[in-house]
Motif scaffolding. Structure first.
Motif, PDB file in Angstrom:
ATOM      1  N   MET A 171       0.836  -1.191   0.000  1.00 18.64           N
ATOM      2  CA  MET A 171       0.000   0.000   0.000  1.00 18.64           C
ATOM      3  C   MET A 171       0.877   1.249   0.000  1.00 18.64           C
ATOM      4  SD  MET A 171      -2.958   1.578   0.261  1.00 18.64           S
ATOM      5  CE  MET A 171      -4.086   0.224   0.598  1.00 18.64           C
ATOM      6  N   ASP A 172       0.525   2.196  -0.860  1.00 21.49           N
ATOM      7  CA  ASP A 172       1.149   3.515  -0.848  1.00 21.49           C
ATOM      8  C   ASP A 172       0.043   4.512  -0.545  1.00 21.49           C
ATOM      9  OD1 ASP A 172       2.358   5.947  -1.251  1.00 21.49           O
ATOM     10  OD2 ASP A 172       3.244   5.439  -3.191  1.00 21.49           O
ATOM     11  N   ILE A 173       0.027   5.034   0.682  1.00 21.50           N
ATOM     12  CA  ILE A 173      -1.075   5.884   1.111  1.00 21.50           C
ATOM     13  C   ILE A 173      -1.080   7.238   0.415  1.00 21.50           C
ATOM     14  CG2 ILE A 173      -1.251   4.782   3.366  1.00 21.50           C
ATOM     15  CD1 ILE A 173       0.205   7.244   4.533  1.00 21.50           C
ATOM     16  N   ASN A 174       0.008   7.573  -0.271  1.00 21.02           N
ATOM     17  CA  ASN A 174       0.078   8.877  -0.936  1.00 21.02           C
ATOM     18  C   ASN A 174      -0.460   8.837  -2.372  1.00 21.02           C
ATOM     19  OD1 ASN A 174       1.311  10.479   1.206  1.00 21.02           O
ATOM     20  ND2 ASN A 174       3.091   9.156   0.902  1.00 21.02           N
ATOM     21  N   LYS A 175      -0.846   7.672  -2.817  1.00 21.64           N
ATOM     22  CA  LYS A 175      -1.445   7.553  -4.137  1.00 21.64           C
ATOM     23  C   LYS A 175      -2.947   7.817  -4.048  1.00 21.64           C
ATOM     24  CE  LYS A 175       1.796   4.406  -6.397  1.00 21.64           C
ATOM     25  NZ  LYS A 175       1.954   3.102  -7.108  1.00 21.64           N
ATOM     26  N   PRO A 176      -3.559   8.210  -5.169  1.00 19.70           N
ATOM     27  CA  PRO A 176      -5.012   8.435  -5.163  1.00 19.70           C
ATOM     28  C   PRO A 176      -5.771   7.191  -4.717  1.00 19.70           C
ATOM     29  CG  PRO A 176      -4.035   9.339  -7.154  1.00 19.70           C
ATOM     30  CD  PRO A 176      -2.943   8.567  -6.452  1.00 19.70           C
ATOM     31  N   ALA A 177      -6.882   7.408  -4.031  1.00 21.19           N
ATOM     32  CA  ALA A 177      -7.703   6.295  -3.577  1.00 21.19           C
ATOM     33  C   ALA A 177      -8.172   5.485  -4.783  1.00 21.19           C
ATOM     34  CB  ALA A 177      -8.900   6.819  -2.788  1.00 21.19           C
ATOM     35  N   PRO A 178      -8.067   4.151  -4.715  1.00 20.89           N
ATOM     36  CA  PRO A 178      -8.415   3.305  -5.862  1.00 20.89           C
ATOM     37  C   PRO A 178      -9.930   3.115  -6.010  1.00 20.89           C
ATOM     38  CG  PRO A 178      -7.707   1.947  -4.029  1.00 20.89           C
ATOM     39  CD  PRO A 178      -7.539   3.376  -3.587  1.00 20.89           C
ATOM     40  N   ILE A 179     -10.612   4.197  -6.392  1.00 20.35           N
ATOM     41  CA  ILE A 179     -12.067   4.155  -6.547  1.00 20.35           C
ATOM     42  C   ILE A 179     -12.411   4.599  -7.965  1.00 20.35           C
ATOM     43  CG2 ILE A 179     -14.263   5.083  -5.724  1.00 20.35           C
ATOM     44  CD1 ILE A 179     -12.905   5.521  -3.003  1.00 20.35           C
ATOM     45  N   ALA A 180     -12.897   3.674  -8.765  1.00 20.21           N
ATOM     46  CA  ALA A 180     -13.148   3.934 -10.184  1.00 20.21           C
ATOM     47  C   ALA A 180     -14.124   5.083 -10.403  1.00 20.21           C
ATOM     48  CB  ALA A 180     -13.668   2.660 -10.847  1.00 20.21           C
ATOM     49  N   ASP A 181     -15.165   5.155  -9.590  1.00 21.92           N
ATOM     50  CA  ASP A 181     -16.193   6.185  -9.777  1.00 21.92           C
ATOM     51  C   ASP A 181     -15.653   7.595  -9.580  1.00 21.92           C
ATOM     52  OD1 ASP A 181     -17.957   4.176 -10.255  1.00 21.92           O
ATOM     53  OD2 ASP A 181     -19.026   4.320  -8.347  1.00 21.92           O
ATOM     54  N   TRP A 182     -14.516   7.724  -8.900  1.00 23.77           N
ATOM     55  CA  TRP A 182     -13.961   9.051  -8.635  1.00 23.77           C
ATOM     56  C   TRP A 182     -13.080   9.560  -9.776  1.00 23.77           C
ATOM     57  CZ3 TRP A 182     -12.080   9.097  -2.816  1.00 23.77           C
ATOM     58  CH2 TRP A 182     -13.205   8.964  -1.982  1.00 23.77           C
ATOM     59  N   GLN A 183     -12.710   8.679 -10.681  1.00 30.58           N
ATOM     60  CA  GLN A 183     -11.725   9.063 -11.692  1.00 30.58           C
ATOM     61  C   GLN A 183     -12.292  10.004 -12.747  1.00 30.58           C
ATOM     62  OE1 GLN A 183      -8.734   8.185 -10.680  1.00 30.58           O
ATOM     63  NE2 GLN A 183      -9.923   7.185  -9.044  1.00 30.58           N
ATOM     64  N   ARG A 184     -13.611  10.182 -12.724  1.00 34.81           N
ATOM     65  CA  ARG A 184     -14.259  11.033 -13.726  1.00 34.81           C
ATOM     66  C   ARG A 184     -14.473  12.468 -13.248  1.00 34.81           C
ATOM     67  NH1 ARG A 184     -17.063   6.099 -14.051  1.00 34.81           N
ATOM     68  NH2 ARG A 184     -18.688   6.851 -12.632  1.00 34.81           N
ATOM     69  N   ASP A 185     -14.106  12.767 -11.993  1.00 33.87           N
ATOM     70  CA  ASP A 185     -14.315  14.125 -11.484  1.00 33.87           C
ATOM     71  C   ASP A 185     -13.166  14.509 -10.553  1.00 33.87           C
ATOM     72  OD1 ASP A 185     -14.945  13.055  -8.847  1.00 33.87           O
ATOM     73  OD2 ASP A 185     -16.917  12.534  -9.638  1.00 33.87           O
ATOM     74  N   LYS A 186     -13.337  15.644  -9.858  1.00 33.26           N
ATOM     75  CA  LYS A 186     -12.223  16.158  -9.055  1.00 33.26           C
ATOM     76  C   LYS A 186     -11.891  15.291  -7.840  1.00 33.26           C
ATOM     77  CE  LYS A 186     -15.081  19.540  -6.521  1.00 33.26           C
ATOM     78  NZ  LYS A 186     -15.239  20.986  -6.236  1.00 33.26           N
ATOM     79  N   ARG A 187     -12.713  14.314  -7.548  1.00 34.21           N
ATOM     80  CA  ARG A 187     -12.402  13.391  -6.449  1.00 34.21           C
ATOM     81  C   ARG A 187     -11.214  12.494  -6.786  1.00 34.21           C
ATOM     82  NH1 ARG A 187     -18.188  10.705  -5.460  1.00 34.21           N
ATOM     83  NH2 ARG A 187     -17.997  10.624  -7.733  1.00 34.21           N
ATOM     84  N   ALA A 188     -10.835  12.473  -8.049  1.00 33.00           N
ATOM     85  CA  ALA A 188      -9.704  11.646  -8.481  1.00 33.00           C
ATOM     86  C   ALA A 188      -8.410  12.026  -7.763  1.00 33.00           C
ATOM     87  CB  ALA A 188      -9.513  11.777  -9.987  1.00 33.00           C
ATOM     88  N   LYS A 189      -8.349  13.239  -7.233  1.00 30.49           N
ATOM     89  CA  LYS A 189      -7.122  13.703  -6.555  1.00 30.49           C
ATOM     90  C   LYS A 189      -7.047  13.269  -5.095  1.00 30.49           C
ATOM     91  CE  LYS A 189      -7.937  18.039  -7.577  1.00 30.49           C
ATOM     92  NZ  LYS A 189      -7.767  19.504  -7.658  1.00 30.49           N
ATOM     93  N   ILE A 190      -8.124  12.723  -4.552  1.00 31.38           N
ATOM     94  CA  ILE A 190      -8.155  12.341  -3.134  1.00 31.38           C
ATOM     95  C   ILE A 190      -7.276  11.111  -2.904  1.00 31.38           C
ATOM     96  CG2 ILE A 190      -9.607  11.565  -1.226  1.00 31.38           C
ATOM     97  CD1 ILE A 190     -11.953  13.032  -2.585  1.00 31.38           C
ATOM     98  N   THR A 191      -6.372  11.219  -1.951  1.00 31.98           N
ATOM     99  CA  THR A 191      -5.476  10.096  -1.635  1.00 31.98           C
ATOM    100  C   THR A 191      -5.939   9.366  -0.372  1.00 31.98           C
ATOM    101  OG1 THR A 191      -4.026  11.445  -0.242  1.00 31.98           O
ATOM    102  CG2 THR A 191      -3.538  11.377  -2.620  1.00 31.98           C
ATOM    103  N   ILE A 192      -5.360   8.196  -0.148  1.00 36.80           N
ATOM    104  CA  ILE A 192      -5.599   7.467   1.101  1.00 36.80           C
ATOM    105  C   ILE A 192      -5.143   8.325   2.276  1.00 36.80           C
ATOM    106  CG2 ILE A 192      -5.008   5.427   2.459  1.00 36.80           C
ATOM    107  CD1 ILE A 192      -6.702   4.697   0.108  1.00 36.80           C
ATOM    108  N   ASN A 193      -4.044   9.026   2.096  1.00 37.57           N
ATOM    109  CA  ASN A 193      -3.527   9.928   3.123  1.00 37.57           C
ATOM    110  C   ASN A 193      -4.574  10.982   3.495  1.00 37.57           C
ATOM    111  OD1 ASN A 193      -1.358  11.319   4.718  1.00 37.57           O
ATOM    112  ND2 ASN A 193      -1.609  12.858   3.129  1.00 37.57           N
ATOM    113  N   ASP A 194      -5.258  11.548   2.513  1.00 39.33           N
ATOM    114  CA  ASP A 194      -6.310  12.524   2.780  1.00 39.33           C
ATOM    115  C   ASP A 194      -7.440  11.892   3.597  1.00 39.33           C
ATOM    116  OD1 ASP A 194      -5.053  14.577   1.296  1.00 39.33           O
ATOM    117  OD2 ASP A 194      -5.926  13.826  -0.571  1.00 39.33           O
TER     118      ASP A 194
END
Length: 448
Positions: free
Chosen positions: A210-233
């Protein structure tokens, strides 16, 4: 006079109707809370219904619920004067789940595989009784007085502590329980479970998965600004996602806990209303989303269930712990972890020792620093799923104190500078229990 009485009666009836209409939607939450509480307390800890009703359910409105336990069927029901009847079922290994009418209780389900290591070690590295150790720098009379002061006298219901445990240099130096509870009693940690959930990510990171600094692996978020949210956030509760957490009303948190089938989806489906790392907002939905993200790290549901226990919980001997699941089968990582007071203390000790458990490093030393570092926007009150004293919330305690906090004052205080872990379980929070005074009394019994 008759006309006055008539108008008064009509006004009274109208008031009753309005009050009922306003509160009717809350009945699902009231009966849901009651059914879940009764079932969990009874089937997980063996408590009698009367003890649960006079303790855990002694909350406005909830105390009015009518409860029934079905021993043969392993479930409990609750209703508000016959209205909004709810049912909570017990399944061994998964604890209690509050269900709806669509839930198929006959459907097969996976159960975590537990491993209880047998050894002859004393507490905390084994489950045998702790060794008696006397420290010259402790005034035991003062310490015992400080611990005793956390409990009510006679039949009072003010402080409402159930247990207090003080561990110094890995030794139990004080331990006390209220009548009806003992070292084997499992107690609900409520939001202390959030810290358990976060730790799973620390374990995965140590294992290189796991790399907590990578974006959260959620497909539905990749189409909007939620794509930038990381596990760290998400771990820092500053994802920017919309969420309301207010247990005095119907809100995102109460709807999730007492009505949602898949609790992790509730936060997942919320829009982003702030940029990541711009707005701190405490969210139980975020933690259940993290639990859902954890589920997706494994090929099978069985692997997900097993991992929490095999890689961490049973590894440190928290054998009494049960993390309950939602209707979708995922762990309710925000709220539903049960364990004995001693096992909750083991969790605190794991962090006191920076992830090292009797020689085995379960998460990197840096992880303990990570969770105890203030997150942006929290005014030094919050780290990564842990609460902090960096801002001086407890003025008479060291600033390096950090803690796992739960509803009604469930607390694990970790104080590295004093080599201390202090656990308090009860039914009252900061409004009725002076935690600063509690900590001051215990810390004052240690000679400088």
């Amino acid at each position: 006079m008759k006309k006055f009485i008539k108008y008064f009666a009509l006004a009274l009836l109208a008031a009753v109707i309005i009050i009922f209409a306003v509160n009717y939607p809350k009945l699902d939450l009231i009966s849901g809370f009651s059914a879940k509480s009764i079932a969990s307390g009874h089937f997980l800890d063996g408590r009698q219904q009367q003890l649960i009703e006079s303790g855990d359910n002694d909350i406005d409105m909830v105390r009015l619920a009518k409860n029934e336990i079905d021993e043969q069927g392993n479930f409990a029901t609750a209703s508000f004067y016959g209205l909004k009847k709810r049912k909570a079922i017990y399944r061994e290994g998964l604890g209690v789940t509050l269900i709806n009418d669509d839930f198929d209780a006959t459907k097969p389900y996976d159960v975590p595989k537990r491993h209880f290591a047998k050894n002859t070690l004393p507490f905390p590295y084994g489950n045998n009784e702790p060794k008696d150790t006397v420290f010259n720098n402790i005034d035991y009379k003062k310490l015992n007085q400080a611990v005793a002061s956390a409990f009510d006298k006679n039949s009072e219901k003010i402080k409402r502590s159930r247990s207090v445990l003080v561990i110094y240099k890995d030794h139990i130096v004080a331990e006390k329980y209220v009548t009806g509870f003992n070292k084997d009693s499992k107690i609900l940690g409520w939001s202390m479970t959030k810290s358990i959930t976060a730790t799973m990510f620390g374990v995965l990171q140590k294992q290189g998965k796991m790399d907590i600094n990578k974006p959260a692996p959620i497909a539905d978020w990749q189409r909007d600004k939620r794509a930038k949210i990381t596990i760290n956030d998400l771990l820092h509760m500053n994802s920017g996602l919309e969420w309301e957490e207010n247990y005095e009303k119907i809100c995102d948190a109460t709807t999730m806990l007492f009505q949602a089938e898949d609790m992790g989806k509730v936060q997942l489906e919320k829009p982003a209303i702030f940029e990541p790392n711009a707005h701190w907002n405490y969210s139980s939905g975020t933690t259940n989303l993290l639990s859902r993200i954890l589920r997706n790290q494994f090929k099978t549901h069985q692997e997900y269930l097993d991992f929490w226990y095999s890689a961490f919980i049973d590894k440190i001997g928290m054998n009494s712990m049960i993390v309950e699941s939602d209707m979708a089968g995922n762990f309710v990582g925000s709220s539903y972890g049960w364990a004995t007071t001693r096992d909750w203390a083991k969790f605190g000790l794991l962090y006191l020792h920076k992830g090292n458990w009797n020689g085995e490093q379960l998460f990197d030393e840096s992880w303990a620093k990570y969770v105890a570092t203030p997150t942006h926007g929290s005014n030094n009150r919050y780290g990564a799923h842990f609460w902090l004293n960096a801002g001086g919330k407890y003025p008479d305690a060291p600033k390096d104190l950090y803690s796992c906090n739960g509803f009604q004052g469930q607390m694990i205080f970790i104080i590295p500078s004093k080599d201390l872990v202090i656990v308090r379980m009860g039914l009252t929070d900061d409004n009725a229990f002076d935690f600063n005074d509690f900590l001051k009394g215990i810390l004052g019994s240690f000679k400088k």
